[in-house]
Design an enzyme around this catalytic site. Structure first.
Site, PDB file in Angstrom:
ATOM      1  N   HIS A  94      28.505  38.573  31.618  1.00  0.00           N
ATOM      2  CA  HIS A  94      27.569  39.674  31.395  1.00  0.00           C
ATOM      3  C   HIS A  94      26.318  39.594  32.265  1.00  0.00           C
ATOM      4  O   HIS A  94      25.202  39.496  31.733  1.00  0.00           O
ATOM      5  CB  HIS A  94      27.124  39.704  29.931  1.00  0.00           C
TER       6      HIS A  94
HETATM    7  C1  FAD Z   1      36.008  39.068  32.387  1.00  0.00           C
HETATM    8  C2  FAD Z   1      34.988  39.986  31.747  1.00  0.00           C
HETATM    9  C3  FAD Z   1      35.059  40.236  30.383  1.00  0.00           C
HETATM   10  C4  FAD Z   1      34.121  41.087  29.789  1.00  0.00           C
HETATM   11  N1  FAD Z   1      34.257  41.412  28.474  1.00  0.00           N
HETATM   12  C5  FAD Z   1      33.422  42.330  27.913  1.00  0.00           C
HETATM   13  C6  FAD Z   1      33.635  42.786  26.591  1.00  0.00           C
HETATM   14  O1  FAD Z   1      34.592  42.411  25.916  1.00  0.00           O
HETATM   15  N2  FAD Z   1      32.730  43.690  26.090  1.00  0.00           N
HETATM   16  C7  FAD Z   1      31.660  44.133  26.808  1.00  0.00           C
HETATM   17  O2  FAD Z   1      30.841  44.896  26.273  1.00  0.00           O
HETATM   18  N3  FAD Z   1      31.465  43.729  28.071  1.00  0.00           N
HETATM   19  C8  FAD Z   1      32.333  42.874  28.654  1.00  0.00           C
HETATM   20  N4  FAD Z   1      32.178  42.527  29.969  1.00  0.00           N
HETATM   21  C9  FAD Z   1      31.017  43.055  30.703  1.00  0.00           C
HETATM   22  C10 FAD Z   1      31.094  44.551  31.051  1.00  0.00           C
HETATM   23  O3  FAD Z   1      32.361  44.889  31.548  1.00  0.00           O
HETATM   24  C11 FAD Z   1      29.973  44.817  32.056  1.00  0.00           C
HETATM   25  O4  FAD Z   1      28.729  44.545  31.411  1.00  0.00           O
HETATM   26  C12 FAD Z   1      29.917  46.235  32.588  1.00  0.00           C
HETATM   27  O5  FAD Z   1      31.148  46.630  33.140  1.00  0.00           O
HETATM   28  C13 FAD Z   1      28.833  46.297  33.667  1.00  0.00           C
HETATM   29  O6  FAD Z   1      28.823  47.565  34.239  1.00  0.00           O
HETATM   30  P1  FAD Z   1      28.201  47.790  35.686  1.00  0.00           P
HETATM   31  O7  FAD Z   1      28.330  49.223  35.992  1.00  0.00           O
HETATM   32  O8  FAD Z   1      26.858  47.147  35.729  1.00  0.00           O
HETATM   33  O9  FAD Z   1      29.094  46.904  36.678  1.00  0.00           O
HETATM   34  P2  FAD Z   1      30.646  46.842  36.933  1.00  0.00           P
HETATM   35  O10 FAD Z   1      31.405  47.447  35.811  1.00  0.00           O
HETATM   36  O11 FAD Z   1      30.929  45.432  37.286  1.00  0.00           O
HETATM   37  O12 FAD Z   1      30.867  47.774  38.210  1.00  0.00           O
HETATM   38  C14 FAD Z   1      30.256  47.504  39.446  1.00  0.00           C
HETATM   39  C15 FAD Z   1      31.175  47.993  40.547  1.00  0.00           C
HETATM   40  O13 FAD Z   1      30.431  48.092  41.762  1.00  0.00           O
HETATM   41  C16 FAD Z   1      31.244  47.659  42.831  1.00  0.00           C
HETATM   42  N5  FAD Z   1      30.382  47.233  43.953  1.00  0.00           N
HETATM   43  C17 FAD Z   1      29.685  46.084  44.058  1.00  0.00           C
HETATM   44  N6  FAD Z   1      29.024  46.044  45.221  1.00  0.00           N
HETATM   45  C18 FAD Z   1      29.300  47.203  45.864  1.00  0.00           C
HETATM   46  C19 FAD Z   1      28.898  47.732  47.119  1.00  0.00           C
HETATM   47  N7  FAD Z   1      28.070  47.066  47.937  1.00  0.00           N
HETATM   48  N8  FAD Z   1      29.392  48.942  47.487  1.00  0.00           N
HETATM   49  C20 FAD Z   1      30.241  49.640  46.664  1.00  0.00           C
HETATM   50  N9  FAD Z   1      30.647  49.160  45.453  1.00  0.00           N
HETATM   51  C21 FAD Z   1      30.164  47.967  45.063  1.00  0.00           C
HETATM   52  C22 FAD Z   1      32.033  46.512  42.230  1.00  0.00           C
HETATM   53  O14 FAD Z   1      33.191  46.239  43.007  1.00  0.00           O
HETATM   54  C23 FAD Z   1      32.337  47.043  40.834  1.00  0.00           C
HETATM   55  O15 FAD Z   1      33.555  47.742  40.807  1.00  0.00           O
HETATM   56  C24 FAD Z   1      33.083  41.663  30.584  1.00  0.00           C
HETATM   57  C25 FAD Z   1      33.035  41.414  31.955  1.00  0.00           C
HETATM   58  C26 FAD Z   1      33.982  40.586  32.538  1.00  0.00           C
HETATM   59  C27 FAD Z   1      33.890  40.331  34.015  1.00  0.00           C
END
Ligand code: FAD
Length: 512
Positions: free
Chosen positions: A449
């Site tokens: 997270h």
């Molecule tokens: C293994 C695992 C288990 C988890 N389990 C849970 C759970 O059970 N419950 C829960 O609430 N949360 C869980 N989480 C956390 C939750 O999924 C994240 O908090 C949430 O998805 C974060 O959202 P975000 O939009 O910040 O990032 P993300 O969902 O990570 O999306 C970011 C995206 O941006 C892309 N990116 C990065 N850099 C660039 C760039 N320079 N150019 C273009 N694209 C880029 C990445 O490839 C990625 O696809 C878990 C996470 C993981 C990894």
């Protein structure tokens, strides 16, 4: 876009579809990242008629291609192929890197932001609108969209059942999780992606819905910089890179609005590479450093069978009660090799031979925002060390996890420490846990997270982003991902990220 790409399901322009060395695109809004924040903003803006372009660094992997093999999944679906770690090398930081982002590989656990956390945000960061009244409609909307519901009895696997009995003996409150899954197939492969599309990740919900409203999605496209002119955003630039790591094309997008949703590690890196934002960009990083506390039971519990996550102890969630949560989690054999019993040679072989007798508990703490993400021109650094302020709650969580295992009938509990430590009875706990010191490499920690590296707040003196998700001091530049969270949440963050992303999209629409 190729016919094959459409036939595969989600219409995604992939590196293999790009035929020129320079791609020049235009949009009303360009969204960087297609995970929790990116997908929700894409849908909410596209359905209001904005021309939306989503650029995703990772590959498009349709669920039919998921292998249910964790080693394969680390290679194809995770940031740095699953090896992303902090500077000290004692904290593995997992993030998804594919179309759908971390939501594709997450454990489906769904919590609303606790009220006491929202209270901190209002009190310490001037986020007057972060009330349950403002956010509840967003939570309700996302819960409906993602079919979030409470685990039924069939979703509480044997190890969770034993621990529920243990919690009862200890007089602790333990509840079934809520999860975003429809008719879970109980295969336990959540962290490798859901092959049967039962997990309601962004890959099978908000992204196809956004595409149906005309949003264009490009995978294999890494954004390096946000472009701006006189304090106003003009677009982004980046590169299309194929799966073998070869650059296929340069990309330049003209857009009056940019939403960064690249996750809490990459969003600040993009801003630093663009030389945009104030000194808070990249600072105040938190990550819920967790420990997997494994234990051996007298009966086979097959930790890889059943729903990955069944129940959790909420007894200690509030900081005044300890500030930690214990989540009873399943585990495949590959994950077990990675994050549990550290002995080598005979003890390790013995441990793995008894894999079916092992069950585990994941600890989460409400950590302080002490980390920093930086870009030095060549590579990123995640400087996060467990603070002395957080060490006591880490140890309290560890102690509680050991007690729960023992009350549930475990014969031996393995501490997630770099030296081999195990507890067999309650009377040993204090002396064994008491040996642990807060120093680098003492504990084996995993973060699922990452959060907080571009925190939201009313005052630019202590935040990077304003209360509506706009980067302080730059017109047209928004952040809508886990970077926004001003403090760590203590609970799993996906629902908070979805709700905040929806909130930011609404603020953007209101100002358009
Ligand atoms: C293994 C695992 C288990 C988890 N389990 C849970 C759970 O059970 N419950 C829960 O609430 N949360 C869980 N989480 C956390 C939750 O999924 C994240 O908090 C949430 O998805 C974060 O959202 P975000 O939009 O910040 O990032 P993300 O969902 O990570 O999306 C970011 C995206 O941006 C892309 N990116 C990065 N850099 C660039 C760039 N320079 N150019 C273009 N694209 C880029 C990445 O490839 C990625 O696809 C878990 C996470 C993981 C990894």
């Amino acid at each position: 876009m190729s016919v094959q790409a459409i036939a595969r399901g989600l219409p995604v322009v992939q590196a293999s579809d790009v035929t020129s060395a320079q791609l020049t695109l235009k949009a009303d809004v360009v969204i960087v990242g297609s995970g929790a924040g990116g997908a929700v903003t894409a849908y909410e803006l596209a359905r209001q008629g904005l021309e939306v372009l989503v650029l995703e660094a990772g590959p498009y992997v349709p669920s039919t291609a998921f292998t249910e093999d964790f080693a394969d999944s680390l290679e194809t679906l995770y940031e740095d192929h699953g090896s992303q770690s902090n500077k000290d090398g004692d904290l593995l930081i997992l993030q998804g890197r594919c179309v759908g982002g971390s939501t594709v590989v997450n454990g489906c656990v769904a919590f609303r932001t606790p009220d006491f956390i929202l209270e901190e945000w209002r009190r310490d960061f001037g986020l007057a609108e972060m009330t349950p009244e403002t956010l509840n409609p967003y939570f309700e909307r996302v819960e409906k969209h993602l079919s979030i519901s409470t685990n039924g009895p069939h979703e509480i696997a044997r190890h969770s059942q034993l621990m529920m009995a243990g919690a009862q003996k200890l007089g602790w409150s333990m509840k079934p999780f809520q999860r975003n899954v429809r008719e879970c197939a109980l295969t336990g492969h959540c962290l490798s992606g859901c092959k049967t599309d039962r997990k309601q990740s962004m890959l099978v919900t908000y992204l196809p819905w956004a595409a149906a409203h005309g949003a264009r999605i490009h995978s294999d496209t890494r954004v390096n910089r946000v472009l701006s002119d006189n304090g106003r955003v003009t677009g982004v630039e980046g590169e299309v890179i194929d799966r073998t790591g070869h650059k296929v094309a340069d990309v330049r997008v003209e857009a009056p609005r940019v939403i960064l949703a690249a996750g809490a590690v990459q969003t600040p890196v993009i801003l630093q590479r663009s030389e945009l934002g104030n000194k808070h960009v990249g600072r105040h990083f938190a990550c819920h450093p967790s420990m997997y506390v494994g234990a051996r039971y007298p009966e086979p519990v097959y930790p890889w069978r059943g729903a990955l996550l069944g129940t959790y102890v909420d007894e200690f969630m509030h900081p005044k009660d300890g500030g930690f949560v214990l989540e009873v989690g399943g585990l495949g054999v590959a994950e077990m090799c990675l994050i549990t019993e550290p002995g080598t040679g005979k003890p390790y072989i013995d441990y793995m031979q008894h894999a079916r007798f092992n069950a585990g508990i994941v600890t989460l703490i409400h950590d302080h925002n002490v980390g920093e993400i930086s870009w030095n021109g060549e590579y990123k650094t995640i400087d996060y060390r467990l603070s002395d302020q957080d060490f006591p709650s880490m140890m309290a969580a560890l102690t509680a996890a050991i007690r729960l295992h023992l009350a549930a009938g475990a014969e031996e509990v393995f501490l997630p420490a770099t030296e081999r430590l195990a507890v067999r009875q309650e009377s040993e706990i204090e002396a064994i846990v008491g040996q642990l010191r807060n120093r680098p490499q003492a504990l084996r920690m995993v973060s699922y997270h990452p959060q907080g590296s571009c925190r939201m707040g009313a005052d630019p003196a202590n935040s990077a982003v304003d209360p509506h998700g706009r980067l302080h001091g730059v017109v047209g530049l928004y952040v809508a991902d886990a970077s926004l969270l001003p403090t760590s949440l203590i609970v799993n963050p996906q629902v908070t990220v979805y709700a905040l992303a929806n909130y930011v999209a609404d603020r953007l629409l209101a100002s358009a």
